[in-house]
Design a protein around this motif. Sequence first.
Motif, PDB file in Angstrom:
ATOM      1  N   LEU A   8      46.477  89.655  21.248  1.00 40.93           N
ATOM      2  CA  LEU A   8      46.437  88.767  19.880  1.00 40.93           C
ATOM      3  C   LEU A   8      47.826  88.545  19.323  1.00 40.93           C
ATOM      4  N   ARG A   9      48.287  89.694  19.175  1.00 44.79           N
ATOM      5  CA  ARG A   9      49.904  89.763  18.483  1.00 44.79           C
ATOM      6  C   ARG A   9      50.849  89.316  19.310  1.00 44.79           C
ATOM      7  N   ASP A  10      50.657  89.626  20.736  1.00 47.36           N
ATOM      8  CA  ASP A  10      51.773  89.004  21.469  1.00 47.36           C
ATOM      9  C   ASP A  10      51.546  87.723  21.931  1.00 47.36           C
ATOM     10  N   ASN A  11      50.388  87.010  21.825  1.00 51.92           N
ATOM     11  CA  ASN A  11      50.064  85.859  22.359  1.00 51.92           C
ATOM     12  C   ASN A  11      49.145  85.087  21.162  1.00 51.92           C
ATOM     13  N   PRO A  12      49.785  84.441  20.130  1.00 55.09           N
ATOM     14  CA  PRO A  12      49.118  84.035  19.152  1.00 55.09           C
ATOM     15  C   PRO A  12      48.298  82.937  19.423  1.00 55.09           C
ATOM     16  N   LEU A  13      48.365  81.840  20.800  1.00 54.24           N
ATOM     17  CA  LEU A  13      47.692  81.051  21.123  1.00 54.24           C
ATOM     18  C   LEU A  13      46.200  81.555  21.598  1.00 54.24           C
ATOM     19  N   VAL A  60      47.276  70.865  18.219  1.00 51.01           N
ATOM     20  CA  VAL A  60      48.691  71.086  17.515  1.00 51.01           C
ATOM     21  C   VAL A  60      49.229  72.479  17.757  1.00 51.01           C
ATOM     22  N   ALA A  61      48.493  73.435  17.921  1.00 42.95           N
ATOM     23  CA  ALA A  61      49.012  74.653  18.297  1.00 42.95           C
ATOM     24  C   ALA A  61      49.392  74.684  19.598  1.00 42.95           C
ATOM     25  N   ASP A  73      51.742  78.808  30.216  1.00 43.44           N
ATOM     26  CA  ASP A  73      50.961  79.886  31.134  1.00 43.44           C
ATOM     27  C   ASP A  73      49.599  79.531  31.000  1.00 43.44           C
ATOM     28  N   ILE A  74      48.932  80.864  31.629  1.00 44.67           N
ATOM     29  CA  ILE A  74      47.587  80.583  31.448  1.00 44.67           C
ATOM     30  C   ILE A  74      46.668  80.314  30.327  1.00 44.67           C
ATOM     31  N   THR A  75      47.345  80.598  29.264  1.00 46.50           N
ATOM     32  CA  THR A  75      46.606  80.203  27.790  1.00 46.50           C
ATOM     33  C   THR A  75      46.762  78.821  27.645  1.00 46.50           C
ATOM     34  N   HIS A  76      47.961  78.126  27.886  1.00 51.90           N
ATOM     35  CA  HIS A  76      47.860  76.654  27.466  1.00 51.90           C
ATOM     36  C   HIS A  76      46.975  76.110  28.510  1.00 51.90           C
ATOM     37  N   GLY A  77      46.674  76.259  29.767  1.00 57.54           N
ATOM     38  CA  GLY A  77      45.811  75.526  30.269  1.00 57.54           C
ATOM     39  C   GLY A  77      44.275  75.998  29.898  1.00 57.54           C
ATOM     40  N   LEU A  78      44.199  77.128  29.493  1.00 58.33           N
ATOM     41  CA  LEU A  78      42.716  77.385  28.796  1.00 58.33           C
ATOM     42  C   LEU A  78      42.677  76.962  27.633  1.00 58.33           C
ATOM     43  N   ALA A  79      43.568  76.585  26.872  1.00 59.92           N
ATOM     44  CA  ALA A  79      43.481  75.658  25.525  1.00 59.92           C
ATOM     45  C   ALA A  79      43.321  74.254  25.852  1.00 59.92           C
TER      46      ALA A  79
END
Length: 198
Positions: A8-13, A60-61, A73-79
Amino acid sequence: MTNLIELLRDNPLVAVIVGAEVAFWVFIALGLSARYLLLKKKLGAALLICVPLIDVVMLVATVIDLRSGGSADITHGLAATYLGFSVAFGHSMIRWADVRFAHRFAGGPAPVKPPKYGAEKVKREWREWLKALLAWAIACGIMGILVAIFGMNEQTRVFWEWPWGWIPRLTIVLGIWFVVGPLWVLLSPPRQPATSER
């Protein structure tokens, strides 16, 4: 626990996605509590109206994270996927919770069990799959907009690259859902409810 805190610290998204899911259910619980326990219908409605605002915060985030130099990365696809499914299924999830809350705390009718066979089952499977299609369209649309903004490059490859990009994977999932959902029910032999012998 330490690994989760570091993630969570390294990837705020990721923290935003987790927070959005928690906030989704918290606002539903608060809205339904205000409606049925406190008998404050306007307050309950106002709290439930806040649920879609969570999706706006997520969008927005995601854009801010990419515009600030973050690599897709995978996080943006997940979002994007979360946003699609939240918009497509959010209303029915709120309705699902509302019926159960009303039954438990306000003497409302018992929830109706989903049909197990017949035309109603086919209709339900098509309705759920069409919601999944809407979720797919929204998620892919968001990723398409991000690709249009940032270009088809290494940064956005995670969205479109075959076969492991988010758009191809979501398309495969949608196809599987169609086969095991509406198509399977449509082509299955009709069943009748079991009748007890006297």
